[in-house]
Design an enzyme around this catalytic site. Structure first.
Site, PDB file in Angstrom:
ATOM      1  N   LYS A 117       0.805  -1.212   0.000  1.00  0.00           N
ATOM      2  CA  LYS A 117       0.000   0.000   0.000  1.00  0.00           C
ATOM      3  C   LYS A 117       0.845   1.273   0.000  1.00  0.00           C
ATOM      4  CE  LYS A 117      -4.078  -2.080   0.297  1.00  0.00           C
ATOM      5  NZ  LYS A 117      -5.103  -1.976  -0.735  1.00  0.00           N
ATOM      6  N   ASP A 118       2.124   1.164   0.348  1.00  0.00           N
ATOM      7  CA  ASP A 118       2.990   2.347   0.282  1.00  0.00           C
ATOM      8  C   ASP A 118       3.002   2.937  -1.115  1.00  0.00           C
ATOM      9  OD1 ASP A 118       3.620   1.750   2.875  1.00  0.00           O
ATOM     10  OD2 ASP A 118       5.718   1.222   2.512  1.00  0.00           O
TER      11      ASP A 118
END
Length: 453
Positions: free
Chosen positions: A43-44
């Site tokens: 998700k970064d």
């Protein structure tokens, strides 16, 4: 060489061959280890992309507040970027998510509001609705809306897809991804299919989610929706980021299979992964008959196992849900080895002398205390002795004047480790809730006797 800030380390994650857990699969299986991102999840990638696109469009202004509904990993990426870029964060999440995820978000200085899981998305209490309300109420705020913000899938089109293509030298034949917001599978899959239209993109879904049936029939069936435990995949609505044209098929995995496979990936491959990775591997194993020896399969390992220490990596949590076999002794197996008999109790209005006589007659050292049939406390030999030494006349007093708080309650699946920790100088026994509503008692003697066999 060094990086100017932590955000520059996002991406370029390794591709690692799986060996033991996929030994029955007639293909080469590679895992994309997204846990090496600084926020320990895939998700970064999309978090920073959504922020940068919002900055360019003017939706996110200097000193603003980022408000998002997140299960934890997106929030981690957003919070990390917010620190570097000078924003505040308020996140809403559900009570289904692991405590570790919530604690991690708060460690980054974010405000976290926990909302109920088992409500409709449009319910005012849902984490979707609460985040939308806060966006309206908080000045200079911006809601990324990871589900419908196409910067999500674009991040994977620009990064994850090209990385996999280069790392496999274009040999990839199958992409396996757990589907939640849909950004990873849709963006990565779109890029790969543009490079080679024959690549198969398989989405892993969970029971209680609408994706599989919608893909197969085009029908959004609310009867498919019910609460589930698996984290990070499945939805009860259709996010804009889920591109059903890119995804060739969905495979559903049960909560139990996802949880147990999460642990097996760690034990068999030495890779500490989260729940969605376990679901992805379980789904791949279910689909193994569709693979050939020459195939090259890439499975996304979305996030890190440290986020699930209180759940998938906790044996008591697994036993409570019936996911783990009774390899260790549990309250159930200890009671099965114990001599059966009626549980002796004493009413709180009886005298201390009567209670002691009952305990002597029954050859027991402790007794649960009741009031009108309800458990209200316990009486132990040590309680009686202490009271008599202080005042010998207490033998005529009622039990409630000298009793202690009731024994701890456990369920039948409680492990021997947990039982042993509850039996101490303050509690010489535990009470076990039985399936018919009654209760039984386990003492230290019962545990020793069960271990002896």
């Amino acid at each position: 060489m060094w990086y100017n800030n932590i955000l520059e380390t996002i991406g370029n994650t390794p591709l690692v061959k799986l060996n033991n857990i996929v030994k029955d699969i007639p293909a080469t299986v590679l895992a994309k280890i997204e846990t090496t991102n600084p926020g320990n999840s895939i998700k970064d990638r999309m978090a920073i992309k959504m922020i940068e696109d919002a900055e360019k469009s003017g939706k996110l202004k200097p000193g603003g507040t980022i408000i998002e509904g997140t299960s934890g990993n997106t929030g981690m990426g957003l919070a990390m970027a917010a620190i570097i870029k000078g924003y505040k964060c308020i996140f809403t999440t559900t009570d289904k998510q692991s405590k570790e995820k919530v604690d991690a978000l708060r460690a980054f200085g974010a405000e976290v509001i926990v909302c109920p899981t088992n409500v409709e998305p449009e319910d005012l209490r849902s984490y979707y609705s609460v985040s939308s309300r806060l966006e309206r109420e908080v000045p200079n705020s911006w809601k990324p809306n990871q589900y419908d913000n196409l910067s999500n899938s674009q991040a994977h089109y620009e990064q994850t897809g090209p990385e996999i293509w280069e790392q496999t030298e274009g040999k990839i034949t199958h992409l396996i991804v757990g589907v939640g917001t849909g950004g990873t599978i849709s963006g990565t899959g779109k890029y790969l299919k543009e490079k080679n239209p024959n690549i198969k993109v398989w989405g892993i879904d969970t029971y209680g989610s609408v994706f599989k049936k919608y893909k197969e029939t085009g029908i959004f069936d609310k009867n498919e929706i019910y609460p589930y435990i698996t984290e990070g995949i499945g939805e009860d609505f259709l996010p804009a980021n889920v591109n059903f044209d890119v995804i060739d098929l969905f495979e559903k995995v049960t909560d139990k299979e996802a949880a147990l496979m999460t642990r097996e990936v760690c034990r068999q491959e030495g890779i500490f992964v989260g729940n969605s990775a376990g679901a992805a591997v379980a789904g791949l194993l279910q689909l193994k008959d569709q693979l050939k020896p020459e195939d090259v399969v890439v499975v996304i390992f979305h996030d890190h196992g440290s986020r699930y220490m209180g759940k998938m990596y906790n044996e008591d949590w697994l036993r409570e849900r019936g996911f783990l076999k009774d390899e260790k002794l549990t309250a159930r197996t200890i009671l099965a080895k114990k001599e059966t008999g009626e549980i002796v109790t004493i009413d709180c209005e009886k005298t201390v002398s009567e209670a002691f006589n009952t305990m002597s007659t029954m050859n027991i050292s402790q007794i649960p205390v009741t009031q009108k049939g309800m458990l209200v406390g316990k009486l132990e030999e040590s309680d009686i002795l202490s009271a008599l030494l202080e005042n010998p006349s207490v033998k005529s007093a009622t039990v409630e004047t000298v009793m202690g708080s009731t024994f701890p309650f456990v369920d039948l699946n409680t492990s021997i480790d947990r039982l042993s920790s509850l039996i101490n100088k303050d509690n010489s026994a535990v009470l076990v809730e039985l399936e018919d509503g009654r209760f039984d008692i386990i003492t230290q003697y019962d545990i020793i006797n069960a271990i002896k066999g």
